[in-house]
Design a protein around this motif. Structure first.
Motif, PDB file in Angstrom:
ATOM      1  N   VAL A  84      -2.220   3.237  21.398  1.00  0.00           N
ATOM      2  CA  VAL A  84      -0.813   3.074  21.001  1.00  0.00           C
ATOM      3  C   VAL A  84      -0.649   3.407  19.523  1.00  0.00           C
ATOM      4  O   VAL A  84       0.252   4.151  19.127  1.00  0.00           O
ATOM      5  N   HIS A  87      -0.574   6.995  18.585  1.00  0.00           N
ATOM      6  CA  HIS A  87       0.473   7.772  19.263  1.00  0.00           C
ATOM      7  C   HIS A  87      -0.124   8.641  20.368  1.00  0.00           C
ATOM      8  O   HIS A  87       0.171   9.837  20.465  1.00  0.00           O
ATOM      9  N   ARG A  88      -0.946   8.022  21.218  1.00  0.00           N
ATOM     10  CA  ARG A  88      -1.527   8.699  22.363  1.00  0.00           C
ATOM     11  C   ARG A  88      -1.035   8.019  23.652  1.00  0.00           C
ATOM     12  O   ARG A  88      -1.788   7.307  24.328  1.00  0.00           O
ATOM     13  N   PRO A  89       0.239   8.214  23.997  1.00  0.00           N
ATOM     14  CA  PRO A  89       0.787   7.523  25.173  1.00  0.00           C
ATOM     15  C   PRO A  89       0.084   7.913  26.461  1.00  0.00           C
ATOM     16  O   PRO A  89      -0.012   7.098  27.387  1.00  0.00           O
ATOM     17  N   ALA A 116       4.339  -0.718  20.575  1.00  0.00           N
ATOM     18  CA  ALA A 116       4.892   0.522  21.136  1.00  0.00           C
ATOM     19  C   ALA A 116       6.410   0.527  21.102  1.00  0.00           C
ATOM     20  O   ALA A 116       7.034   1.593  21.013  1.00  0.00           O
ATOM     21  N   GLY A 119       7.661   2.413  18.159  1.00  0.00           N
ATOM     22  CA  GLY A 119       7.208   3.775  17.960  1.00  0.00           C
ATOM     23  C   GLY A 119       8.036   4.820  18.665  1.00  0.00           C
ATOM     24  O   GLY A 119       9.148   4.552  19.138  1.00  0.00           O
ATOM     25  N   PRO A 120       7.497   6.015  18.787  1.00  0.00           N
ATOM     26  CA  PRO A 120       8.248   7.136  19.369  1.00  0.00           C
ATOM     27  C   PRO A 120       8.407   7.049  20.881  1.00  0.00           C
ATOM     28  O   PRO A 120       9.203   7.785  21.462  1.00  0.00           O
ATOM     29  N   THR A 121       7.645   6.145  21.542  1.00  0.00           N
ATOM     30  CA  THR A 121       7.768   5.978  22.999  1.00  0.00           C
ATOM     31  C   THR A 121       8.021   4.510  23.316  1.00  0.00           C
ATOM     32  O   THR A 121       7.165   3.830  23.895  1.00  0.00           O
ATOM     33  N   ARG A 146      12.192   6.226  11.164  1.00  0.00           N
ATOM     34  CA  ARG A 146      12.464   7.486  11.874  1.00  0.00           C
ATOM     35  C   ARG A 146      13.422   8.358  11.072  1.00  0.00           C
ATOM     36  O   ARG A 146      13.250   9.578  10.984  1.00  0.00           O
ATOM     37  N   TYR A 286       1.872   1.403  10.936  1.00  0.00           N
ATOM     38  CA  TYR A 286       2.103   2.095  12.211  1.00  0.00           C
ATOM     39  C   TYR A 286       3.237   3.104  12.098  1.00  0.00           C
ATOM     40  O   TYR A 286       3.117   4.253  12.536  1.00  0.00           O
TER      41      TYR A 286
END
Length: 325
Positions: A84, A87-89, A116, A119-121, A146, A286
Motif C-alpha cells: 500500500v 502504491h502497488r495496488p 489506502a 492515497g490514489p486508490t 494531491r 505516504y
C-alpha cells in the motif's frame, strides 16, 4: 566477513522480485520464504515484503503460498502495508486474496486499509461497517497533497536548490539575506547559455517568489538555497524547509527553525514510514513520497497554485553578498 543474507536469496533485488520463474527456482532449491532479516541494497526486510514493493502479483502470490504467516511483520509493518505504501495496488490485492488483513492496526494506529483511503486508490479495500475511515483533518491533508503535487507536476529538479519559508514575503527574504536586486535580463541571458560557465558568480544568484503562505527561494542550477547561509536567517521567527536535488547522491534536505538548524541531511519525499514516526508524520511521508519539492512546500505550509515559483521565472532575481561557498 559473514554474508548477512540468508542462503538462497543472495543477489536478488529490484526487478528480480518480479521474475516468477526465478523466485520459483529459488524456492525449489530451498530458499527460506520466512527468512528473518534479509539485506538488499542497504534495506532490510523479508522476501514477501520485497516482492510486495518491487515484485508482481504473481511473485507475491507465489511467496504468499509458502510463508507461515502472510501478515508476519518486519520493522512494524506487514507485506500488505509495504504494498500500500509503495502504491502497488495490484500487489496489495494479491496479498488480500492470500489472506492478509487490510484493517490490522500497525504503526501509530494506521492500518494498510486506512492508509489506502488517503492515497490514489481510496477504494482499494471495502470499508468495514462502523469503521471511522479518515478524520476530517486527514482527508483535508490528502486533498491538499494531491492538489500541490499536481501543481508541481513535471518540473525538472536535477541540480535544483529550493527553500520554502513560512509567513515571510519575498521583500523581507531579500532584506534578511542582505541581497541586492539583480539585472533580470542579463542574468536570464547568461543562465540560458551555461550557468556553470562562471559557477562562483552564478552560485550567488537566487530567485525569490511570493506564494500563499510565504515565499520560495530557488536556484535552478545549484545548492545554495539549501545551505545555512540562506536558511538560518530566513527562519528567524518562522521555519524554512529546503532541499538540493543532487543527481549523484539523491535529494538532500535541511530544516531551519527560529534562526537555527533543526535537522540536516534529511531526505524529503523519501517515504520513510518507520514505527518511530507519529501518525501525522506517517501520513505526510505516504502522501509526498517521491515528491521532494512538494514535500518541503507542504511542510512549510505553502500553498502553490502552480509551478512558477519553483520552475520560474521568479518574482525577483537576487544577488547574495560575496561569501566563500
Amino acid at each position: 566477513m559473514t554474508d548477512p543474507q540468508p542462503a538462497g536469496w543472495s543477489g536478488i533485488g529490484g526487478d528480480g522480485w518480479a521474475d516468477l520463474a526465478a523466485i520459483r527456482v529459488r524456492l525449489e532449491a530451498g530458499a527460506d520464504p520466512d527468512a528473518g532479516v534479509y539485506a538488499f541494497g542497504g534495506h532490510d526486510g523479508r522476501p514477501l515484503h520485497f516482492a510486495a514493493e518491487w515484485g508482481s502479483p504473481e511473485t507475491v502470490t507465489e511467496l504468499a503460498r509458502h510463508v507461515a504467516d502472510v501478515d508476519a511483520d518486519f520493522d512494524d509493518r506487514t507485506a500488505l502495508w509495504t504494498a500500500v505504501f509503495a502504491h502497488r495496488p495490484d500487489n496489495a490485492r494479491a496479498l488480500v486474496a492470500a489472506g492478509a488483513d487490510p484493517w490490522r492496526p500497525m504503526m501509530a494506529g494506521w492500518s494498510p486499509g486506512r492508509l489506502a483511503l488517503a492515497g490514489p486508490t481510496p477504494g482499494l479495500f471495502p470499508l468495514p461497517a462502523g469503521h471511522p475511515g479518515l478524520t476530517t483533518d486527514e482527508t483535508a491533508k490528502a486533498t491538499a497533497a494531491r492538489r500541490l503535487i499536481a501543481a508541481l507536476a513535471d518540473i525538472g529538479d536535477d541540480y535544483m536548490g529550493v527553500a520554502c519559508v513560512a509567513a515571510l514575503t519575498a521583500t523581507e527574504a531579500a532584506r534578511r539575506l542582505e541581497a541586492q536586486s539583480a539585472d533580470t535580463a542579463a542574468i536570464e541571458a547568461a543562465l540560458a547559455s551555461d550557468p556553470w560557465a562562471d559557477p562562483d558568480d552564478h552560485l550567488g544568484i537566487v530567485g525569490v517568489t511570493d506564494v500563499p503562505g510565504g515565499c520560495v527561494i530557488t536556484q535552478p542550477w545549484g545548492y545554495v538555497p539549501s545551505t545555512s547561509e540562506v536558511t538560518v536567517p530566513l527562519s528567524v521567527g518562522t521555519v524554512c524547509y529546503s532541499l538540493f536535488a543532487n543527481p549523484k547522491s539523491g535529494t538532500q534536505g535541511l530544516v531551519s527553525r527560529a534562526g537555527a538548524i533543526e535537522d540536516s541531511d534529511t531526505h524529503p519525499g523519501g517515504g520513510d514510514a518507520g514505527g518511530h514516526l507519529t501518525a501525522d508524520e506517517i501520513l505526510t511521508e505516504y502522501l509526498y513520497q517521491g515528491e521532494a519539492v512538494a514535500y518541503v512546500c507542504a511542510m512549510a505550509g505553502l500553498q502553490l497554485p502552480d509551478a512558477r515559483a519553483v520552475a520560474g521565472p521568479p518574482d525577483l532575481w537576487l544577488r547574495l553578498p560575496e561569501r566563500d561557498r
